[in-house]
Design an enzyme around this catalytic site. Structure first.
Site, PDB file in Angstrom:
ATOM      1  N   THR A 102     -21.302  63.684 -36.205  1.00 25.65           N
ATOM      2  CA  THR A 102     -22.567  64.280 -35.810  1.00 25.65           C
ATOM      3  C   THR A 102     -22.433  65.791 -35.658  1.00 25.65           C
ATOM      4  O   THR A 102     -21.331  66.325 -35.552  1.00 25.65           O
ATOM      5  CB  THR A 102     -23.017  63.712 -34.457  1.00 25.65           C
ATOM      6  OG1 THR A 102     -22.041  64.091 -33.486  1.00 25.65           O
ATOM      7  CG2 THR A 102     -23.146  62.205 -34.494  1.00 25.65           C
ATOM      8  N   LYS A 132       1.969  56.056 -39.663  1.00 22.18           N
ATOM      9  CA  LYS A 132       0.597  56.004 -40.183  1.00 22.18           C
ATOM     10  C   LYS A 132       0.518  54.842 -41.161  1.00 22.18           C
ATOM     11  O   LYS A 132       1.215  54.814 -42.180  1.00 22.18           O
ATOM     12  CB  LYS A 132       0.270  57.329 -40.892  1.00 22.18           C
ATOM     13  CG  LYS A 132      -1.058  57.387 -41.609  1.00 22.18           C
ATOM     14  CD  LYS A 132      -2.272  57.186 -40.734  1.00 22.18           C
ATOM     15  CE  LYS A 132      -2.320  58.068 -39.520  1.00 22.18           C
ATOM     16  NZ  LYS A 132      -3.490  57.918 -38.681  1.00 22.18           N
ATOM     17  N   PRO A 168      -3.260  52.166 -38.393  1.00 24.69           N
ATOM     18  CA  PRO A 168      -3.880  52.030 -39.716  1.00 24.69           C
ATOM     19  C   PRO A 168      -5.277  52.663 -39.822  1.00 24.69           C
ATOM     20  O   PRO A 168      -5.980  52.432 -40.806  1.00 24.69           O
ATOM     21  CB  PRO A 168      -3.967  50.516 -39.878  1.00 24.69           C
ATOM     22  CG  PRO A 168      -4.218  50.029 -38.483  1.00 24.69           C
ATOM     23  CD  PRO A 168      -3.484  50.967 -37.553  1.00 24.69           C
ATOM     24  N   HIS A 219      -3.197  62.685 -30.154  1.00 28.93           N
ATOM     25  CA  HIS A 219      -2.823  62.519 -31.555  1.00 28.93           C
ATOM     26  C   HIS A 219      -3.030  63.885 -32.218  1.00 28.93           C
ATOM     27  O   HIS A 219      -3.398  64.853 -31.549  1.00 28.93           O
ATOM     28  CB  HIS A 219      -3.703  61.446 -32.213  1.00 28.93           C
ATOM     29  CG  HIS A 219      -4.907  62.030 -32.862  1.00 28.93           C
ATOM     30  ND1 HIS A 219      -5.115  62.000 -34.224  1.00 28.93           N
ATOM     31  CD2 HIS A 219      -5.929  62.721 -32.354  1.00 28.93           C
ATOM     32  CE1 HIS A 219      -6.237  62.632 -34.506  1.00 28.93           C
ATOM     33  NE2 HIS A 219      -6.757  63.063 -33.386  1.00 28.93           N
ATOM     34  N   HIS A 263       1.628  66.704 -36.374  1.00 28.31           N
ATOM     35  CA  HIS A 263       1.925  66.862 -37.804  1.00 28.31           C
ATOM     36  C   HIS A 263       2.837  68.060 -38.065  1.00 28.31           C
ATOM     37  O   HIS A 263       3.251  68.277 -39.195  1.00 28.31           O
ATOM     38  CB  HIS A 263       0.624  67.145 -38.595  1.00 28.31           C
ATOM     39  CG  HIS A 263      -0.233  65.959 -38.897  1.00 28.31           C
ATOM     40  ND1 HIS A 263      -0.782  65.179 -37.934  1.00 28.31           N
ATOM     41  CD2 HIS A 263      -0.671  65.449 -40.080  1.00 28.31           C
ATOM     42  CE1 HIS A 263      -1.523  64.228 -38.505  1.00 28.31           C
ATOM     43  NE2 HIS A 263      -1.458  64.379 -39.803  1.00 28.31           N
ATOM     44  N   ARG A 317     -11.365  69.375 -46.937  1.00 27.32           N
ATOM     45  CA  ARG A 317     -10.354  68.312 -47.070  1.00 27.32           C
ATOM     46  C   ARG A 317     -10.986  67.050 -47.657  1.00 27.32           C
ATOM     47  O   ARG A 317     -12.027  66.597 -47.178  1.00 27.32           O
ATOM     48  CB  ARG A 317      -9.739  68.009 -45.691  1.00 27.32           C
ATOM     49  CG  ARG A 317      -8.730  66.881 -45.763  1.00 27.32           C
ATOM     50  CD  ARG A 317      -7.998  66.671 -44.464  1.00 27.32           C
ATOM     51  NE  ARG A 317      -7.375  65.340 -44.456  1.00 27.32           N
ATOM     52  CZ  ARG A 317      -6.610  64.887 -43.476  1.00 27.32           C
ATOM     53  NH1 ARG A 317      -6.357  65.633 -42.428  1.00 27.32           N
ATOM     54  NH2 ARG A 317      -6.087  63.677 -43.533  1.00 27.32           N
TER      55      ARG A 317
HETATM   56  O1  GKR Z   1      -3.404  63.246 -41.366  1.00 31.07           O
HETATM   57  O2  GKR Z   1      -3.514  61.445 -42.559  1.00 31.07           O
HETATM   58  C1  GKR Z   1      -3.637  62.039 -41.489  1.00 31.07           C
HETATM   59  C2  GKR Z   1      -4.030  61.278 -40.264  1.00 31.07           C
HETATM   60  O3  GKR Z   1      -4.545  60.021 -40.608  1.00 31.07           O
HETATM   61  C3  GKR Z   1      -5.043  62.039 -39.461  1.00 31.07           C
HETATM   62  O4  GKR Z   1      -6.083  62.375 -40.321  1.00 31.07           O
HETATM   63  C4  GKR Z   1      -5.549  61.247 -38.266  1.00 31.07           C
HETATM   64  O5  GKR Z   1      -6.634  61.904 -37.735  1.00 31.07           O
HETATM   65  O6  GKR Z   1      -3.360  61.461 -37.361  1.00 31.07           O
HETATM   66  C5  GKR Z   1      -4.636  61.084 -37.117  1.00 31.07           C
HETATM   67  C6  GKR Z   1      -4.682  59.757 -36.407  1.00 31.07           C
HETATM   68  O7  GKR Z   1      -3.899  59.541 -35.544  1.00 31.07           O
HETATM   69  O8  GKR Z   1      -5.561  58.933 -36.706  1.00 31.07           O
HETATM   70 MG    MG Z   2      -4.744  57.713 -34.870  1.00 33.73          MG
END
Ligand code: GKR
Ligand code: MG
Length: 433
Positions: A111, A202, A231, A329, A358, A412
């Site tokens: 949003t 991930k 996931p 996260h 990251h 992105r």
């Molecule tokens: O960078 O591919 C990624 C992650 O999936 C990220 O986009 C997520 O927002 O790391 C994140 C998460 O914990 O869901």
């Molecule tokens: Mg996550």
């Protein structure tokens, strides 16, 4: 320090593109370059504060009017930021269009409110940095003071390819990780270099059985260490329950197995494994339903989309009240955001899980000195502000990349990147398994 010295004289916005490896997730694969926005708030006293947030076009379109409106205000005027953002961005074409942006399949609708909060988080952090520098105080002191001297982070493991389709982007020597052995090798390397003691994988990339095998392999390699699997909502309720059962003896928590509050509540009702989320509780409005239904046991804040460091503390207080855990996260980010995360994490008493970052995947930065992990933790600095310094040459080089881009990386799009390898690829709209 006079009030005038804290008045904002100028706000500089610099969009950049940073190198990103081919990390896989349920939406697709990371593009070779990811957009970020660097915010500089310059006070009339000559102090510059730094902030960082998402840099896609939809964020830039909101950041520009907000930057203009901030001039003449004080860096201490933080409670007014959301009101100002709503006022100057609320009716802008960007905000209105953004209100309808479906960010793809399982991520739901983003949003205008959420976008505004992500944008203003970059300004809030920059104001806190400037204020701290002017006052000679670290940002954590402006948030009430640290309750720990180091913040633990977990290794963030990704299935990944050795290189981007067509060999685009910057090369690295991590190699591919597409099976349990590859995941364990990656975890071992991250643990050896950075000292991480907990691991998040991930998921949502391969069949759940394969991801279960990868987590089992991690448990064998690192006995007793906290493990998580995320996931991003790619599983149905039944699949989530099956994975929870298979991994019940090794998981610290299961992160967003089923992408909505309703499905998470159904899973939570039938498993003892705690469920964590950074997908179904992303705003204050979403808390009541999720908490009263017992849908989540840990909320993973992202100070960008929660609207900054002070809102993150408010979230933590609400979590504490309801007996829900809190941690953080991350998304692709640079050192300014890692510093901001570390300052706020240092002030949250009820942070009982290592945050994920990251940062090890980002080899480029805009800082003179990168932040470092020791024994898996970032030391909380007492240097005024965030304690980081901008390297103007690096900033200019990454901005140059943004200027020279043909437009394919300014927003992105993991699904578009995946289509270069698999032309039939579409972002899954429903749980894949
Ligand atoms: O960078 O591919 C990624 C992650 O999936 C990220 O986009 C997520 O927002 O790391 C994140 C998460 O914990 O869901
Ligand atoms: Mg996550």
């Amino acid at each position: 320090m006079t009030p005038t010295e804290l008045t904002i004289g100028e706000v500089r916005l610099t969009p950049i593109l940073v190198a990103d490896p081919p990390l896989l997730n349920t939406q697709g694969v990371h593009q070779p370059y990811t957009p970020r926005l660097i915010v500089e708030v310059v006070t009339e006293g000559g102090v510059t504060g730094l902030g960082e947030t998402y840099g896609d076009t939809k964020y830039l379109d909101l950041a520009r009017p907000l930057a203009d409106a901030l001039t003449g205000r004080s860096v201490t005027d933080l409670n007014a930021l959301p009101l100002l953002a709503a006022e100057v961005c609320g009716d802008s074409p960007a905000a209105t269009a953004a209100g309808a942006v479906d960010v793809g399949g399982l991520r739901g609708v983003q949003t205008a409110d959420k976008l505004r909060l992500s944008v203003l988080s970059g300004f809030e952090v920059a104001c806190l940095d400037a204020w701290g520098k002017a006052a000679g105080l670290p940002v954590h002191a402006l948030l009430g003071g640290k309750v720990r001297d180091r913040v633990d982070y977990s290794a963030y493991l990704f299935y990944r390819w050795a290189e981007h389709p067509g060999g685009r982007g910057e090369a690295d020597d991590w190699g591919a990780a597409v099976d349990p052995a590859g995941v364990v090798a990656q975890a071992r390397k991250l643990a050896d270099i950075y000292g991480f003691g907990s691991f998040k994988l991930k998921g949502g990339v391969f069949e759940p059985k394969e991801e279960i095998a990868a987590v089992r392999a991690l448990a064998e390699e690192f006995p007793g260490r906290p493990l998580r699997l995320d996931p991003n909502g790619a599983w149905s309720v039944e699949t989530s329950l099956m994975v929870a059962e298979e991994l019940r003896d090794v998981l610290e928590y299961l992160e967003d197995p089923a992408g909505t509050t309703d499905r998470m509540a159904q899973v939570a009702a039938r498993t003892d494994i705690p469920l964590a989320t950074n997908m179904c509780v992303t705003t204050f409005d979403e808390i009541a339903e999720a908490f009263t239904r017992g849908a989540v046991q840990v909320v993973l804040s992202d100070h960008h989309y929660w609207g900054g460091l002070r809102n993150t503390r408010e979230l933590a207080a609400i979590c504490r009240t309801f007996g829900v855990g809190v941690s953080m996260h991350s998304n692709t980010h640079l050192g300014i955001s890692l510093a901001a995360m570390t300052h706020v994490a240092a002030t949250v008493p009820n942070l009982h899980h290592a945050c994920d970052s990251h940062y090890p995947w980002q080899t480029e930065d805009v800082l003179t000195e990168r932040l470092t992990f020791e024994n898996g933790a970032v030391a909380v600095t007492d240097t005024p502000g965030l304690g980081v310094e901008l390297d103007r040459d690096r900033l200019a080089a990454l901005h140059r990349r943004w200027l020279d881009d043909d437009g394919s990386h300014r927003d992105r799009d993991d699904a578009a990147a995946m289509r270069l390898a698999d032309p039939e690829w579409t972002t899954p709209a429903v749980p894949r398994w």
